[in-house]
Structure formats: structure tokens, C-alpha cells
Design an enzyme around this catalytic site. Structure first.
Site, PDB file in Angstrom:
ATOM      1  N   ASN A  98      31.581  32.629  37.866  1.00 20.60           N
ATOM      2  CA  ASN A  98      32.107  33.688  37.001  1.00 20.60           C
ATOM      3  C   ASN A  98      33.586  33.521  36.667  1.00 20.60           C
ATOM      4  O   ASN A  98      34.031  33.945  35.603  1.00 20.60           O
ATOM      5  CB  ASN A  98      31.874  35.042  37.688  1.00 20.60           C
ATOM      6  CG  ASN A  98      32.730  36.132  37.087  1.00 20.60           C
ATOM      7  OD1 ASN A  98      32.408  36.692  36.046  1.00 20.60           O
ATOM      8  ND2 ASN A  98      33.860  36.438  37.726  1.00 20.60           N
ATOM      9  N   ALA A 108      35.767  36.907  42.051  1.00 19.42           N
ATOM     10  CA  ALA A 108      35.126  38.177  42.420  1.00 19.42           C
ATOM     11  C   ALA A 108      36.115  39.294  42.735  1.00 19.42           C
ATOM     12  O   ALA A 108      35.709  40.401  43.059  1.00 19.42           O
ATOM     13  CB  ALA A 108      34.207  37.955  43.622  1.00 19.42           C
ATOM     14  N   TYR A 114      39.516  28.042  25.081  1.00 19.81           N
ATOM     15  CA  TYR A 114      38.538  28.933  25.728  1.00 19.81           C
ATOM     16  C   TYR A 114      37.163  28.743  25.085  1.00 19.81           C
ATOM     17  O   TYR A 114      36.160  28.563  25.788  1.00 19.81           O
ATOM     18  CB  TYR A 114      39.003  30.383  25.576  1.00 19.81           C
ATOM     19  CG  TYR A 114      38.089  31.410  26.213  1.00 19.81           C
ATOM     20  CD1 TYR A 114      38.188  31.716  27.569  1.00 19.81           C
ATOM     21  CD2 TYR A 114      37.143  32.094  25.452  1.00 19.81           C
ATOM     22  CE1 TYR A 114      37.363  32.674  28.147  1.00 19.81           C
ATOM     23  CE2 TYR A 114      36.315  33.055  26.028  1.00 19.81           C
ATOM     24  CZ  TYR A 114      36.434  33.337  27.375  1.00 19.81           C
ATOM     25  OH  TYR A 114      35.613  34.285  27.945  1.00 19.81           O
ATOM     26  N   SER A 150      30.220  32.859  27.086  1.00 25.19           N
ATOM     27  CA  SER A 150      30.803  33.917  26.265  1.00 25.19           C
ATOM     28  C   SER A 150      30.213  33.804  24.865  1.00 25.19           C
ATOM     29  O   SER A 150      29.732  32.738  24.469  1.00 25.19           O
ATOM     30  CB  SER A 150      32.319  33.725  26.185  1.00 25.19           C
ATOM     31  OG  SER A 150      32.870  34.568  25.203  1.00 25.19           O
ATOM     32  N   ILE A 201      33.868  43.119  27.124  1.00 22.00           N
ATOM     33  CA  ILE A 201      33.615  43.929  28.317  1.00 22.00           C
ATOM     34  C   ILE A 201      34.963  44.468  28.804  1.00 22.00           C
ATOM     35  O   ILE A 201      35.945  43.709  28.834  1.00 22.00           O
ATOM     36  CB  ILE A 201      32.970  43.069  29.442  1.00 22.00           C
ATOM     37  CG1 ILE A 201      31.734  42.301  28.949  1.00 22.00           C
ATOM     38  CG2 ILE A 201      32.648  43.923  30.659  1.00 22.00           C
ATOM     39  CD1 ILE A 201      30.545  43.135  28.546  1.00 22.00           C
TER      40      ILE A 201
HETATM   41  N1  LIG Z   1      35.773  40.466  29.672  1.00 23.36           N
HETATM   42  C1  LIG Z   1      35.186  39.988  28.617  1.00 23.36           C
HETATM   43  O1  LIG Z   1      35.202  40.601  27.538  1.00 23.36           O
HETATM   44  C2  LIG Z   1      34.438  38.686  28.691  1.00 23.36           C
HETATM   45  C3  LIG Z   1      33.715  38.284  27.562  1.00 23.36           C
HETATM   46  C4  LIG Z   1      33.017  37.088  27.602  1.00 23.36           C
HETATM   47  C5  LIG Z   1      33.040  36.296  28.745  1.00 23.36           C
HETATM   48  N2  LIG Z   1      33.759  36.704  29.834  1.00 23.36           N
HETATM   49  C6  LIG Z   1      33.752  35.819  31.001  1.00 23.36           C
HETATM   50  O2  LIG Z   1      33.371  36.541  32.150  1.00 23.36           O
HETATM   51  C7  LIG Z   1      34.043  36.008  33.308  1.00 23.36           C
HETATM   52  C8  LIG Z   1      34.791  37.132  34.028  1.00 23.36           C
HETATM   53  O3  LIG Z   1      35.723  37.713  33.130  1.00 23.36           O
HETATM   54  P1  LIG Z   1      36.592  39.013  33.450  1.00 23.36           P
HETATM   55  O4  LIG Z   1      36.776  39.733  32.182  1.00 23.36           O
HETATM   56  O5  LIG Z   1      36.040  39.724  34.630  1.00 23.36           O
HETATM   57  O6  LIG Z   1      37.987  38.302  33.814  1.00 23.36           O
HETATM   58  P2  LIG Z   1      39.170  38.725  34.805  1.00 23.36           P
HETATM   59  O7  LIG Z   1      40.375  38.031  34.316  1.00 23.36           O
HETATM   60  O8  LIG Z   1      39.204  40.218  34.969  1.00 23.36           O
HETATM   61  O9  LIG Z   1      38.682  38.091  36.205  1.00 23.36           O
HETATM   62  C9  LIG Z   1      38.610  36.702  36.397  1.00 23.36           C
HETATM   63  C10 LIG Z   1      38.861  36.401  37.859  1.00 23.36           C
HETATM   64  O10 LIG Z   1      38.855  34.969  38.047  1.00 23.36           O
HETATM   65  C11 LIG Z   1      39.896  34.643  38.960  1.00 23.36           C
HETATM   66  N3  LIG Z   1      40.334  33.247  38.835  1.00 23.36           N
HETATM   67  C12 LIG Z   1      41.071  32.718  37.839  1.00 23.36           C
HETATM   68  N4  LIG Z   1      41.354  31.426  38.109  1.00 23.36           N
HETATM   69  C13 LIG Z   1      40.775  31.127  39.308  1.00 23.36           C
HETATM   70  C14 LIG Z   1      40.733  29.948  40.114  1.00 23.36           C
HETATM   71  N5  LIG Z   1      41.353  28.815  39.756  1.00 23.36           N
HETATM   72  N6  LIG Z   1      40.055  29.992  41.287  1.00 23.36           N
HETATM   73  C15 LIG Z   1      39.433  31.144  41.689  1.00 23.36           C
HETATM   74  N7  LIG Z   1      39.461  32.292  40.947  1.00 23.36           N
HETATM   75  C16 LIG Z   1      40.125  32.286  39.776  1.00 23.36           C
HETATM   76  C17 LIG Z   1      41.008  35.632  38.610  1.00 23.36           C
HETATM   77  O11 LIG Z   1      41.971  35.743  39.658  1.00 23.36           O
HETATM   78  C18 LIG Z   1      40.240  36.907  38.343  1.00 23.36           C
HETATM   79  O12 LIG Z   1      40.093  37.703  39.507  1.00 23.36           O
HETATM   80  C19 LIG Z   1      34.970  34.906  32.782  1.00 23.36           C
HETATM   81  O13 LIG Z   1      34.345  33.648  32.921  1.00 23.36           O
HETATM   82  C20 LIG Z   1      35.121  35.266  31.320  1.00 23.36           C
HETATM   83  O14 LIG Z   1      35.449  34.151  30.536  1.00 23.36           O
HETATM   84  C21 LIG Z   1      34.464  37.866  29.829  1.00 23.36           C
END
Ligand SMILES: NC(=O)c1ccc[n+]([C@@H]2O[C@H](COP(=O)([O-])OP(=O)(O)OC[C@H]3O[C@@H](n4cnc5c(N)ncnc54)[C@H](O)[C@@H]3O)[C@@H](O)[C@H]2O)c1
Length: 252
Positions: free
Chosen positions: A93, A16, A159, A145, A192
Site C-alpha cells: 500500500n 500502515a 506517479y 490508482s 480518497i
Molecule cells: N488517497 C488517494 O486519493 C489515493 C488515490 C489513488 C491511489 N492511492 C494509493 O493508495 C496508497 C495509500 O495512499 P494514502 O492516500 O493512504 O497515502 P498517505 O500518504 O496518507 O500514506 C502513505 C503511507 O506510506 C508511507 N511510506 C512512504 N514511503 C515509505 C517507505 N519508503 N517505506 C515505508 N512506508 C512509506 C508514509 O509514511 C505513509 O504513512 C498509495 O499507494 C497511493 O498511491 C491513494
């Protein structure tokens, strides 16, 4: 401020500190939910918690936690149960996406992607279920995803495999928990604007825009609005579903 339909509800949101998780946390709080937020990035997590408190007045408990450690996850969930008196919403998430081709993925990297993206979801879900079953109410929302459905365009195979696992895990979970009025659903975001998507590069992001119906890349809020709906009591007849939030890049 949205309507207050989540007043009296407590939500755990993993990952978060930033990006989609932060937007989901803010949206849930603006609808009245109390929050327990976890991330491994301490500074960003605490800043996010402050920001959300200021914007919404919500009660926010930030905890620095590596969600791949089961004992720590269990202790955290027990703490939230005690502090808030129950957990109604779990948003799994947190995710990682090292952008490597199969030849460049080590066994350690493969295992880490599976642990953060998939195994941790099992730990969190297992830990919140006794309380949700007892209270006969729960909303579990798991971030998959597009890559989990079609393999992805830039996604690493680790992934894509982890996100495909999230889809199957959630559908199976939905079957097991529905009897206690608990729903479990996936969200499948397209591209996103977050740190994760920026790593894919401008050219790849432009391809996404060209393929989309709505001709833009997504904002974290676009995913947060979908999550807030699935987290609400109104989504009571939706379970085992996966919601694409992708501007129409992929339809099924
Ligand atoms: N951004 C995109 O385009 C996109 C597309 C499809 C799916 N997603 C999914 O949405 C979710 C959020 O993505 P985002 O783009 O906000 O990613 P992001 O990298 O901006 O944020 C992910 C967060 O998870 C935290 N994290 C990582 N490992 C961790 C652990 N072991 N314990 C606790 N926290 C941990 C990170 O520190 C980070 O704050 C993810 O599951 C991602 O796979 C994102």
C-alpha cells in the site's frame, strides 16, 4: 467487528501508519487477521498499532522500515515468518505522490517515486513468495490508482508511470504464482480523503465529486472493504484483476 474469516491469517501491510493503509490494517484485524505493519513514520505507526490492538484485540507487530531497502525488507519478512509462523496476505500500500510538473521533477525525485511505489512491491512480493508457495496459499494486493490507468488529472507523470507499472507488475505476477494457489490483484482508488488527496486541493477534489456517479469523495474504509474481500479466502477465483474503488468516476 466483522466476521472472523481471516482468523489464523497473518497480513503484512505497508504504509500502515495512516490513511488507506491504516484503514486496511484495521479492517483485516477486525476480521481476525494478525498484522505486521510497516512505515517510515515511527510515532504514527506505533499509535496505529495501539489503536488496532485496542479496537480488535489483534496481535500487531509494528516495524519502522524503509521498504526501498531490499536487505531490510528481507529481514523483516523473515522475522514475520518466524514470529507468526507464516504470511497469508501481503498488502503493498505504501506510496508517495510529490505533486510536480515534469519540468520540476529531478532525477532523484523520479527514482524515489519509482522505488517506493513500484520497486518496493517487487522486494516485498519476492520475499513473501517462498513461504506462500510452500504453503500453497497467498493473497497479494497492490495499490495502484486511477492515474495508473488513464494518466490522472492532477497526478505527476512519475506517479502515473509508477502506478501503470503496478498494474502490469501485478498481472504478470498473477500468472507466475497462480499455480501455487496465490492470487495477485490491484486496487485502483479514485480520490480518497487522506493526506495525499488533501494535497490535491479542494477545487480538484470537487471536480472528482462532480465526475463521480456517487457524488462524493471516498473514505479510506471504502478501499479497506475492497481489500478485505480480495484478501479473503472467498476471493479465490479472482486474480490478475484490478478493482476500481472510485464512486464511478471512471469505468472500464
Ligand atoms: N488517497 C488517494 O486519493 C489515493 C488515490 C489513488 C491511489 N492511492 C494509493 O493508495 C496508497 C495509500 O495512499 P494514502 O492516500 O493512504 O497515502 P498517505 O500518504 O496518507 O500514506 C502513505 C503511507 O506510506 C508511507 N511510506 C512512504 N514511503 C515509505 C517507505 N519508503 N517505506 C515505508 N512506508 C512509506 C508514509 O509514511 C505513509 O504513512 C498509495 O499507494 C497511493 O498511491 C491513494
Amino acid at each position: 467487528m466483522g466476521n472472523q474469516e481471516l482468523k489464523g491469517h497473518t497480513a503484512i501491510v505497508t504504509g500502515a501508519a495512516q490513511g488507506i493503509g491504516k484503514a486496511i490494517a484495521l479492517e483485516l484485524a477486525s476480521r481476525g487477521a494478525g498484522l505486521a505493519l510497516v512505515d517510515i513514520k515511527a510515532e504514527a505507526l506505533n499509535e496505529t498499532a495501539d489503536e488496532i490492538r485496542k479496537a480488535t484485540g489483534a496481535r500487531v507487530l509494528p516495524r519502522v522500515l524503509d521498504i526501498t531497502k531490499q536487505a531490510e525488507v528481507e529481514a523483516f519478512v523473515a522475522e514475520v515468518e518466524k514470529e507468526f509462523g507464516g504470511i497469508q496476505i501481503l498488502v503493498n500500500n505504501a506510496g508517495i505522490h510529490p505533486l510536480h510538473k515534469i519540468e520540476d521533477i529531478s532525477e532523484e525525485e523520479w527514482d524515489l517515486v519509482m522505488a517506493v511505489n513500484l520497486k518496493a512491491m517487487f522486494f516485498l512480493s519476492k520475499a513473501v513468495l517462498p513461504g506462500m508457495r510452500k504453503r500453497k496459499y497467498g493473497r497479494i494486493i497492490n495499490l495502484s490508482s486511477e492515474a495508473g490507468k488513464h494518466g490522472g488529472t492532477v497526478a505527476a507523470c512519475s506517479y502515473a508511470a509508477s502506478k501503470g507499472g503496478v498494474l502490469a507488475f501485478t498481472r504478470n505476477l498473477a500468472q507466475q504464482v497462480g499455480i501455487d494457489n496465490i492470487t495477485a490483484n490491484n486496487i485502483c482508488p479514485g480520490r480518497i480523503v487522506t493526506a495525499m488527496a488533501n494535497a490535491a486541493g479542494a477545487a480538484e477534489n470537487q471536480k472528482f465529486i462532480d465526475n463521480s456517479i456517487l457524488k462524493r469523495i471516498g473514505d479510506p474504509e471504502d478501499v479497506a472493504f475492497a481489500a478485505a474481500y480480495l484478501a479473503s479466502p472467498r476471493a479465490r477465483f479472482i486474480t490478475g484483476e484490478s478493482m476500481m474503488v472510485n464512486g464511478g468516476t471512471m469505468r472500464d
